[in-house]
Design an enzyme around this catalytic site. Structure first.
Site, PDB file in Angstrom:
ATOM      1  N   GLY A  29       0.815  -1.210   0.000  1.00  0.00           N
ATOM      2  CA  GLY A  29       0.000   0.000   0.000  1.00  0.00           C
ATOM      3  C   GLY A  29       0.844   1.253   0.000  1.00  0.00           C
ATOM      4  N   GLY A  31       0.348   5.695   0.861  1.00  0.00           N
ATOM      5  CA  GLY A  31      -0.492   6.815   1.262  1.00  0.00           C
ATOM      6  C   GLY A  31       0.210   8.128   0.996  1.00  0.00           C
ATOM      7  CB  VAL A  36       2.216  -0.070   3.963  1.00  0.00           C
ATOM      8  CG1 VAL A  36       2.113  -1.167   5.016  1.00  0.00           C
ATOM      9  CG2 VAL A  36       1.779   1.274   4.557  1.00  0.00           C
ATOM     10  CE  LYS A  51       2.108   5.574   7.165  1.00  0.00           C
ATOM     11  NZ  LYS A  51       0.938   6.071   7.951  1.00  0.00           N
ATOM     12  CG  ASP A 146      -7.856  12.478   7.714  1.00  0.00           C
ATOM     13  OD1 ASP A 146      -8.915  12.914   7.212  1.00  0.00           O
ATOM     14  OD2 ASP A 146      -6.916  12.016   7.043  1.00  0.00           O
TER      15      ASP A 146
END
Length: 294
Positions: A29, A31, A36, A51, A146
């Site tokens: 992943g 972001g 990650v 991460k 968030d």
């Protein structure tokens, strides 16, 4: 003669070993701040997630501080509904990384889009689990700022959805530490951000997270957020438009539950639930029989 420019910092690749003990298996992943990986602890044979801060943002001191603070904040939380931090360090390149428990599943946004609408008790159960984790965070003075489906991870245990809160990267500590983020700037996602947070991020407190979780609940129950449009349109509507009555979008929602949603989304924070505990208590009659929040 001009000095040679420094070599660009590169992300690690699957197959590399970090700190002599974490073998990177695959990239799973990415972001706004980090990438990650799935990893394995070589001696413990334990699956983990790592991460790593992205190199294109690693030169920004505020971003690095936020990333490292996320690790510190998450490590303070003991709720089963918060991803567990195992380790934090820096690569030889200088990129910081966080080692987390490995979770199998998907985020709530993916589940919502691919799995269809949740039943009403299931939607309430999801929100109560998140509220339980945020009760602990708020007690430590941590405001998430968030909360949204893509920051809420779903995995299964005994047939039940178990929620984990991810990404405390733009959270704010209300006491005990100098603020890292610029309070005059807006941070968060307009679809889920409270009016006071949209006006000025320094106005966000625990009740702002209540609003965000109320938006998540509205969406899980009705299939849409209460305010829709482009970013600027959503911001304008959050400030002035009435919240749609949930029963008009889904008639099987009990009016008493709709009133709980509406109270969580009061524009004036003083009229909202004042804590995640109050929100959970109001939701309890509508959740699963085993909904206890932990």
């Amino acid at each position: 003669m001009p000095s040679a420019s420094p070599e660009p910092v590169a992300l690690p690749v699957p197959g590399e070993i970090i700190a002599g003990k974490y073998a990177l298996l695959r990239r799973i992943g990415e972001g706004g701040m980090g990438v990650v990986y799935e990893a394995r602890h070589l001696r413990l044979r334990q699956r983990l997630a790592i991460k790593v801060l992205r190199p294109d943002v690693s030169g920004q001191g505020e971003v690095v501080a936020r990333f490292e603070r996320e690790a510190w904040i998450t490590a303070q939380l003991r709720s089963v509904h918060t991803a567990r931090v195992v380790d934090v360090d820096r690569l030889p390149s200088g990129l910081p990384y966080i080692v987390l428990e490995y979770l199998e599943g998907c985020d709530l946004e993916v589940e919502r889009l691919t799995g269809g609408p949740l039943g009403i008790p299931e939607a309430v159960d999801v929100v109560m689990q998140v509220a339980e984790a945020m009760r602990e965070a708020h007690a430590l003075g941590i405001v998430h700022r968030d909360l949204k489906p893509s920051n809420l991870f779903v995995y299964r245990a005994g047939g039940r959805r178990v929620m984990k809160i991810l990404d405390f990267g733009i959270s704010r500590i209300e006491h005990g530490e100098a603020r890292i983020t610029c309070d005059s700037s807006y941070l968060g996602t307009p679809l889920y951000a409270a009016p006071e947070q949209l006006r000025d991020s320094s106005g966000a407190d625990a009740r702002s997270d209540v609003w965000s979780l109320g938006i998540v609940l509205f969406e899980l129950l009705t299939g849409r957020t209460p305010f829709m449009g482009s970013g600027s349109e959503v911001i304008a509507r959050v400030m002035v438009d009435p919240v749609p009555w949930p029963c008009e979008l889904r008639p099987d929602i009990a009016p008493d539950l709709a009133r709980v949603v509406q109270r969580a989304l009061k524009r004036d924070p003083r009229q909202r639930f004042q804590s995640m505990g109050e929100l959970s208590e109001a939701l309890a009659p509508f959740g699963l029989p085993e909904s206890t929040g932990d």
